[in-house]
Write a protein that holds these residues in place. Structure first.
Motif, PDB file in Angstrom:
ATOM      1  N   ALA A 188       0.839  -1.193   0.000  1.00  0.00           N
ATOM      2  CA  ALA A 188       0.000   0.000   0.000  1.00  0.00           C
ATOM      3  C   ALA A 188       0.875   1.243   0.000  1.00  0.00           C
ATOM      4  CB  ALA A 188      -0.921   0.009   1.214  1.00  0.00           C
ATOM      5  N   TYR A 189       0.400   2.275  -0.689  1.00  0.00           N
ATOM      6  CA  TYR A 189       1.139   3.529  -0.812  1.00  0.00           C
ATOM      7  C   TYR A 189       0.154   4.693  -0.693  1.00  0.00           C
ATOM      8  CZ  TYR A 189       4.998   0.749  -2.701  1.00  0.00           C
ATOM      9  OH  TYR A 189       6.003  -0.172  -2.867  1.00  0.00           O
ATOM     10  N   PRO A 190       0.659   5.890  -0.411  1.00  0.00           N
ATOM     11  CA  PRO A 190      -0.225   7.055  -0.410  1.00  0.00           C
ATOM     12  C   PRO A 190      -0.784   7.352  -1.797  1.00  0.00           C
ATOM     13  CG  PRO A 190       1.836   7.533   0.727  1.00  0.00           C
ATOM     14  CD  PRO A 190       2.019   6.231   0.025  1.00  0.00           C
ATOM     15  N   CYS A 191      -0.005   7.021  -2.840  1.00  0.00           N
ATOM     16  CA  CYS A 191      -0.455   7.223  -4.214  1.00  0.00           C
ATOM     17  C   CYS A 191       0.468   6.463  -5.142  1.00  0.00           C
ATOM     18  CB  CYS A 191      -0.488   8.710  -4.585  1.00  0.00           C
ATOM     19  SG  CYS A 191       1.156   9.402  -4.931  1.00  0.00           S
ATOM     20  N   CYS A 192       0.154   6.467  -6.441  1.00  0.00           N
ATOM     21  CA  CYS A 192       0.937   5.694  -7.402  1.00  0.00           C
ATOM     22  C   CYS A 192       2.263   6.354  -7.741  1.00  0.00           C
ATOM     23  CB  CYS A 192       0.130   5.459  -8.679  1.00  0.00           C
ATOM     24  SG  CYS A 192      -0.207   6.951  -9.643  1.00  0.00           S
ATOM     25  N   GLN A 193       2.463   7.617  -7.327  1.00  0.00           N
ATOM     26  CA  GLN A 193       3.719   8.318  -7.590  1.00  0.00           C
ATOM     27  C   GLN A 193       4.763   8.087  -6.507  1.00  0.00           C
ATOM     28  OE1 GLN A 193       4.717  10.429 -10.231  1.00  0.00           O
ATOM     29  NE2 GLN A 193       2.921   9.657 -11.300  1.00  0.00           N
ATOM     30  N   SER A 194       4.378   7.462  -5.411  1.00  0.00           N
ATOM     31  CA  SER A 194       5.309   7.261  -4.303  1.00  0.00           C
ATOM     32  C   SER A 194       6.503   6.416  -4.739  1.00  0.00           C
ATOM     33  CB  SER A 194       4.601   6.562  -3.137  1.00  0.00           C
ATOM     34  OG  SER A 194       3.559   7.342  -2.623  1.00  0.00           O
ATOM     35  N   GLY A 217       9.598  11.986  -3.595  1.00  0.00           N
ATOM     36  CA  GLY A 217      10.642  12.572  -4.423  1.00  0.00           C
ATOM     37  C   GLY A 217      10.316  12.673  -5.896  1.00  0.00           C
ATOM     38  N   ARG A 218       9.525  11.750  -6.420  1.00  0.00           N
ATOM     39  CA  ARG A 218       9.199  11.804  -7.848  1.00  0.00           C
ATOM     40  C   ARG A 218       8.433  13.070  -8.193  1.00  0.00           C
ATOM     41  NH1 ARG A 218       7.314   5.567  -9.277  1.00  0.00           N
ATOM     42  NH2 ARG A 218       9.309   4.571  -8.780  1.00  0.00           N
ATOM     43  N   CYS A 219       7.490  13.439  -7.335  1.00  0.00           N
ATOM     44  CA  CYS A 219       6.727  14.664  -7.594  1.00  0.00           C
ATOM     45  C   CYS A 219       7.629  15.889  -7.504  1.00  0.00           C
ATOM     46  CB  CYS A 219       5.566  14.787  -6.615  1.00  0.00           C
ATOM     47  SG  CYS A 219       4.122  13.782  -7.062  1.00  0.00           S
ATOM     48  N   TYR A 220       8.511  15.907  -6.520  1.00  0.00           N
ATOM     49  CA  TYR A 220       9.408  17.054  -6.392  1.00  0.00           C
ATOM     50  C   TYR A 220      10.276  17.205  -7.645  1.00  0.00           C
ATOM     51  CZ  TYR A 220       8.290  16.301  -1.398  1.00  0.00           C
ATOM     52  OH  TYR A 220       7.655  16.107  -0.194  1.00  0.00           O
ATOM     53  N   GLU A 221      10.772  16.090  -8.165  1.00  0.00           N
ATOM     54  CA  GLU A 221      11.619  16.142  -9.358  1.00  0.00           C
ATOM     55  C   GLU A 221      10.823  16.608 -10.573  1.00  0.00           C
ATOM     56  OE1 GLU A 221      15.026  13.448 -11.550  1.00  0.00           O
ATOM     57  OE2 GLU A 221      13.208  12.422 -10.876  1.00  0.00           O
ATOM     58  N   GLN A 222       9.581  16.120 -10.705  1.00  0.00           N
ATOM     59  CA  GLN A 222       8.745  16.548 -11.823  1.00  0.00           C
ATOM     60  C   GLN A 222       8.510  18.053 -11.784  1.00  0.00           C
ATOM     61  OE1 GLN A 222       5.258  14.168 -11.265  1.00  0.00           O
ATOM     62  NE2 GLN A 222       6.111  12.357 -12.258  1.00  0.00           N
ATOM     63  N   GLU A 223       8.240  18.582 -10.606  1.00  0.00           N
ATOM     64  CA  GLU A 223       7.940  20.006 -10.482  1.00  0.00           C
ATOM     65  C   GLU A 223       9.154  20.870 -10.815  1.00  0.00           C
ATOM     66  OE1 GLU A 223       6.192  20.524  -6.580  1.00  0.00           O
ATOM     67  OE2 GLU A 223       4.781  18.882  -6.974  1.00  0.00           O
ATOM     68  N   MET A 261       3.526  19.191 -14.421  1.00  0.00           N
ATOM     69  CA  MET A 261       2.557  19.180 -13.340  1.00  0.00           C
ATOM     70  C   MET A 261       2.640  17.812 -12.673  1.00  0.00           C
ATOM     71  SD  MET A 261      -1.580  19.757 -13.152  1.00  0.00           S
ATOM     72  CE  MET A 261      -1.465  21.500 -13.485  1.00  0.00           C
ATOM     73  N   SER A 262       2.986  17.797 -11.435  1.00  0.00           N
ATOM     74  CA  SER A 262       3.201  16.542 -10.718  1.00  0.00           C
ATOM     75  C   SER A 262       1.876  15.923 -10.297  1.00  0.00           C
ATOM     76  CB  SER A 262       4.059  16.795  -9.478  1.00  0.00           C
ATOM     77  OG  SER A 262       3.325  17.562  -8.529  1.00  0.00           O
ATOM     78  N   GLY A 263       1.970  14.678  -9.854  1.00  0.00           N
ATOM     79  CA  GLY A 263       0.795  14.022  -9.294  1.00  0.00           C
ATOM     80  C   GLY A 263       0.257  14.770  -8.094  1.00  0.00           C
ATOM     81  N   ARG A 264       1.142  15.331  -7.285  1.00  0.00           N
ATOM     82  CA  ARG A 264       0.736  16.116  -6.110  1.00  0.00           C
ATOM     83  C   ARG A 264      -0.080  17.335  -6.525  1.00  0.00           C
ATOM     84  NH1 ARG A 264       2.195  20.595  -3.148  1.00  0.00           N
ATOM     85  NH2 ARG A 264       3.562  21.323  -4.813  1.00  0.00           N
TER      86      ARG A 264
END
Length: 433
Positions: free
Chosen positions: A49-55, A95-101, A106-109
């Motif tokens: 389980a994860y908070p979201c699929c971008q984790s 970290g994936r969202c931070y890198e995308q931004e 536009m990140s998943g976040r």
């Protein structure tokens, strides 16, 4: 309420003027806050389980094999995540969202806050330990299994049952003894569906991905339940390889035409023999036939190409995009660049400086063609951000690992990357000098 800008991350179902300064800050200025931990839990086909699929894959917050979603809802990892987000503190698993931004994507976040920011009031029910007593999943993204018909190069057995034999050959006989062909997310075949069903009156948006969702019985069971209850307002979003559009006598097009909002992102990285190489098992003629049939049965459905941009398709993606526009399969704006971040040896930033410059020039020439016809700026921002992402890091030391893995798979599958993607020959020559 102002008209939504596609590339704006401002919430679209609530007026910021109706919120206090703290909630406005969280939704529009915070670099870490995400609404998902208050409305959503994500489950992998293997049960993590994860908070979201971008984790990040190492940042699991529990196991659906051992606990229910409700039990995971307030365990220690997600409570800590909520507290970090409310305090505007970064979390390593995000970290994936931070890198995308940083690259301008536009990140998943940000997408979560845009489409689900109207649930910001739910943070008021968070106690000092990060606990939220009200358990209502309004956003669903559960990967029921790894059932899939393709063996995509950048994928693996976790998300594709078809990868089993290849993975066994890569990892050795001991791996095969300890793994099954088919993974399921829950404790039994219908466990996850039974846990989601009580939340169907709360659900607003469902993201179907895989595995391959259009092959899964659970996907059609959800659609039938929504139709039965006349919940046509639920927003349906897909990531599909688009090679199959029916399960037995059930055509997905006949369901899609009933719903108010359906968005289909087709994971098509390239066309013809390149597509069939990168996503092994693809029948390109069938993909084009499916698109033509969809345009006939449910032309109102939002359809776009959602390519995974990697070193394998970087040189040809612009040509594929233009071809499908010119043939009338999509509009200019109907391409959403999904930048590959992992596995790292497939990233576009493994290219050396000279090849990066070639790609940059190619993308910029494509942008000159694209910009006048892209009112959403979806495709435009994607290519612009891809340039920034590519130039941000020098990962050229990973080229050897890319070619080693590619050669291993080529031998297993009886293929040759240089016959299909000849542009990579020059990079390989530099790597082996």
């Amino acid at each position: 309420m102002p008209k939504s800008d596609y590339n704006s991350s401002d919430p679209i179902k609530i007026s910021l003027d109706d919120l206090d300064e703290h909630k406005q800050f969280l939704l529009t200025e915070s670099k870490t806050f995400c609404i998902y931990p208050w409305i959503h839990l994500h489950a992998y086909p293997t049960g993590e389980a994860y908070p979201c699929c971008q984790s990040e894959m190492w940042a699991s917050i529990g196991s659906c094999k051992q606990n229910t979603l409700e039990e995971i809802w307030n365990n220690e990892p997600i409570r800590r995540l909520r507290k970090n987000m409310l305090s505007d503190k970064p979390s390593a698993g995000c970290g994936r969202c931070y890198e995308q931004e940083k690259s301008g994507f536009m990140s998943g976040r940000q997408g979560a806050n845009k489409h689900h920011g109207h649930h910001i009031h739910k943070i008021d029910g968070t106690d000092g330990n990060g606990q939220v007593d009200k358990f209502e999943l309004s956003y669903w993204d559960v990967r029921f299994s790894n059932l899939c018909n393709l063996r995509c190069r950048s994928c693996g057995h976790i998300f594709s049952s078809q990868w089993y034999q290849d993975q066994a050959k890569l990892a050795g006989p001991d791996w095969a003894k300890n793994h099954k062909v088919l993974n399921i997310a829950g404790r039994s075949d219908d466990d996850m569906w039974n846990q989601l069903l009580p939340h169907i009156d709360y659900v607003e948006q469902i993201y179907f991905a895989g595995g391959e969702p259009l092959l899964m019985a659970e996907h059609y069971n959800i659609l039938e339940e929504l139709v039965k209850r006349k919940l046509f307002h639920v927003r349906l979003i897909y990531n599909t390889n688009f090679t199959h559009t029916r399960l037995k006598d059930r055509s997905v097009f006949e369901y899609w035409r009933l719903f108010d909002s359906v968005s289909v992102g087709a994971s098509l990285d390239d066309s013809e023999n390149r597509a069939e190489y990168i996503r092994k098992g693809t029948d390109w003629n069938q993909v084009e036939n499916n698109r033509a049939e969809m345009m006939r049965i449910c032309p109102q459905v939002d359809f776009y190409i959602s390519p995974t941009l990697s070193i394998m398709n970087a040189w040809h993606l612009t040509d594929f995009h233009r071809d499908w526009v010119e043939r009338g399969f999509i509009k200019h704006q109907d391409l959403n660049v999904n930048i590959l971040q992992d596995p790292v040896f497939y990233r576009i930033d493994i290219a050396g400086a000279a090849y990066k410059q070639e790609l940059k020039d190619k993308f910029e020439k494509h942008l000159d063609w694209l910009r006048p016809h892209d009112p959403l700026q979806r495709a435009t921002v994607g290519f612009e951000s891809a340039i920034k992402f590519m130039m941000a890091k020098d990962n050229s030391e990973l080229q050897a690992k890319f070619f080693d893995r590619t050669q291993q798979l080529d031998e297993i599958r009886g293929e040759s990357i240089f016959k299909v993607i000849p542009e990579l020959t020059r990079i390989n020559a530099d790597t082996t000098q």
